[in-house]
Design a protein around this motif. Structure first.
Motif, PDB file in Angstrom:
ATOM      1  N   ALA A 203     -12.873  12.506 -16.962  1.00  0.00           N
ATOM      2  CA  ALA A 203     -13.761  12.283 -15.828  1.00  0.00           C
ATOM      3  C   ALA A 203     -14.595  11.020 -16.032  1.00  0.00           C
ATOM      4  N   SER A 206     -17.650  11.007 -18.470  1.00  0.00           N
ATOM      5  CA  SER A 206     -17.404  11.258 -19.886  1.00  0.00           C
ATOM      6  C   SER A 206     -17.887  10.088 -20.734  1.00  0.00           C
ATOM      7  N   SER A 245      -9.601   9.586  -9.540  1.00  0.00           N
ATOM      8  CA  SER A 245     -10.484  10.683  -9.951  1.00  0.00           C
ATOM      9  C   SER A 245     -10.759  10.709 -11.441  1.00  0.00           C
ATOM     10  N   ARG A 246     -10.226   9.753 -12.187  1.00  0.00           N
ATOM     11  CA  ARG A 246     -10.414   9.791 -13.626  1.00  0.00           C
ATOM     12  C   ARG A 246     -10.166   8.412 -14.233  1.00  0.00           C
ATOM     13  N   ARG A 282     -14.198  16.875 -19.603  1.00  0.00           N
ATOM     14  CA  ARG A 282     -13.459  17.323 -18.430  1.00  0.00           C
ATOM     15  C   ARG A 282     -12.224  16.462 -18.179  1.00  0.00           C
ATOM     16  N   PRO A 284     -10.319  15.954 -14.956  1.00  0.00           N
ATOM     17  CA  PRO A 284     -10.422  16.325 -13.539  1.00  0.00           C
ATOM     18  C   PRO A 284      -9.063  16.397 -12.871  1.00  0.00           C
ATOM     19  N   ALA A 285      -8.993  17.296 -11.886  1.00  0.00           N
ATOM     20  CA  ALA A 285      -7.798  17.360 -11.048  1.00  0.00           C
ATOM     21  C   ALA A 285      -7.891  16.296  -9.970  1.00  0.00           C
ATOM     22  N   ALA A 287      -8.381  14.522  -6.582  1.00  0.00           N
ATOM     23  CA  ALA A 287      -9.097  14.923  -5.371  1.00  0.00           C
ATOM     24  C   ALA A 287      -9.054  13.784  -4.371  1.00  0.00           C
TER      25      ALA A 287
END
Length: 333
Positions: A203, A206, A245-246, A282, A284-285, A287
């Motif tokens: 994420a 982080s 998203s990451r 994390r 993340p998925a 999105a």
């Protein structure tokens, strides 16, 4: 191998010698004795030729297996050697029987052209196999991948085809001519060790320094505990992408050979996921935010003919934000 050959030759030599002595002792006519001697001579030449073919083929196999640069289990060299020795023995038998081999060689030379034309594919596969082995691009035991999708360990290269055993333990047979013409990747040359890449992401909130430290600890653990890993390989973590998203990064691992990468990736991903959860990092998925604008929606007019002939081919609809609350009848034209 020489002892085994002598074990084959000695009994037949004793039999031929005993038969020749008996023929000399018996009151046989000169013609019969001559025929008997010729038969015994042909028999001994045949036995010696077969034994010599076995010895020479065994020596060739031993030499190829003892040298890393030559195909250890390639039967093409063994088969060619055996055929040459047997052919020489056959010519010696003909010469012993008084048959001139010069016309035969001439006929074989002329007939060889017709045979070569009739066996173009077979000869192409033969010379392609010799070329592959001489160039040392592929050897039995190598893991290769063809541009057509076939991949696996090379089991054998014979006079016509190459046999590949894939990871599901099935045999794939490929003609040597096709193998010589296709694009191919050899994962075991110039060396057997490989470098594999594992993609990951964390994420945006982080701590990347902490992520890199934790990831390197997991890599060191996998490299020392999992069979097939290369402990002395220097691992690396490289951040490379600001994704949707990451933040994406690549982990570089070392493996002993091609098939080890699946087990090492499996263990690395499991342990990295567990460690990230323990450290609160994390993953993340993906999105995506979709914004819908309220207002008029215009549908383009579709024409099937002239505008006068199809007045209702298209239409325009004016829609408010909430049609049920404005209390106005909306007209559709």
């Amino acid at each position: 191998m020489i002892v085994a050959a002598l074990r084959t030759v000695a009994p037949w030599a004793a039999i031929a010698g005993g038969a020749a002595g008996a023929a000399a002792a018996l009151p046989l006519t000169r013609t019969v004795q001559h025929n008997v001697n010729q038969v015994l001579t042909v028999l001994m030449i045949f036995v010696v030729t077969v034994s010599a073919a076995r010895v020479i083929a065994g020596l060739v196999r031993t030499v190829t297996m003892s040298r890393s640069g030559v195909a250890g289990s390639a039967t093409i060299f063994v088969n060619i050697t055996r055929v040459l020795v047997l052919a020489i023995g056959f010519l010696v038998v003909l010469q012993t029987l008084g048959i001139s081999i010069a016309p035969l060689l001439t006929a074989l030379g002329v007939g060889g052209l017709a045979v070569a034309l009739a066996l173009q594919d077979t000869l192409a596969n033969l010379f392609a196999g010799i070329h592959i082995l001489a160039a040392k691009t592929v050897q039995p035991g190598d893991y290769i991948q063809l541009s057509s999708g076939e991949e696996g360990y090379v089991e054998d290269i014979n006079w016509r085809q190459t046999t590949i055993r894939d990871l599901s333990n099935n045999l794939v047979v490929i003609p040597n001519g096709q193998l010589a013409k296709t694009n191919m990747t050899n994962f075991m040359r110039p060396e057997q060790k490989l470098t594999i890449l594992v993609q990951a992401g964390v994420a945006y909130d982080s701590d990347l320094e902490h992520v890199e430290k934790v990831t390197m600890e997991v890599v060191a653990e996998v490299m020392t505990e999992i069979t097939g890993a290369v402990p002395d390989h220097e691992p690396a973590v490289r951040f490379h992408t600001f994704g949707d998203s990451r933040i994406g990064f690549t982990v570089i691992l070392g493996v002993g050979e091609f098939s080890d990468q699946y087990r090492i990736k499996h263990e690395f991903i499991k342990r990295l996921h567990k460690r990230y959860r323990a450290e609160g990092i994390r993953i993340p998925a993906p999105a995506r935010t979709v914004a819908l604008q309220q207002g008029a929606v215009v549908l383009p007019q579709q024409r099937t003919g002239a505008a006068d002939d199809a007045p209702h081919a298209g239409f325009t609809r004016n829609l408010p934000a909430d049609p049920s609350r404005d209390g106005v009848d909306h007209e559709i034209s």
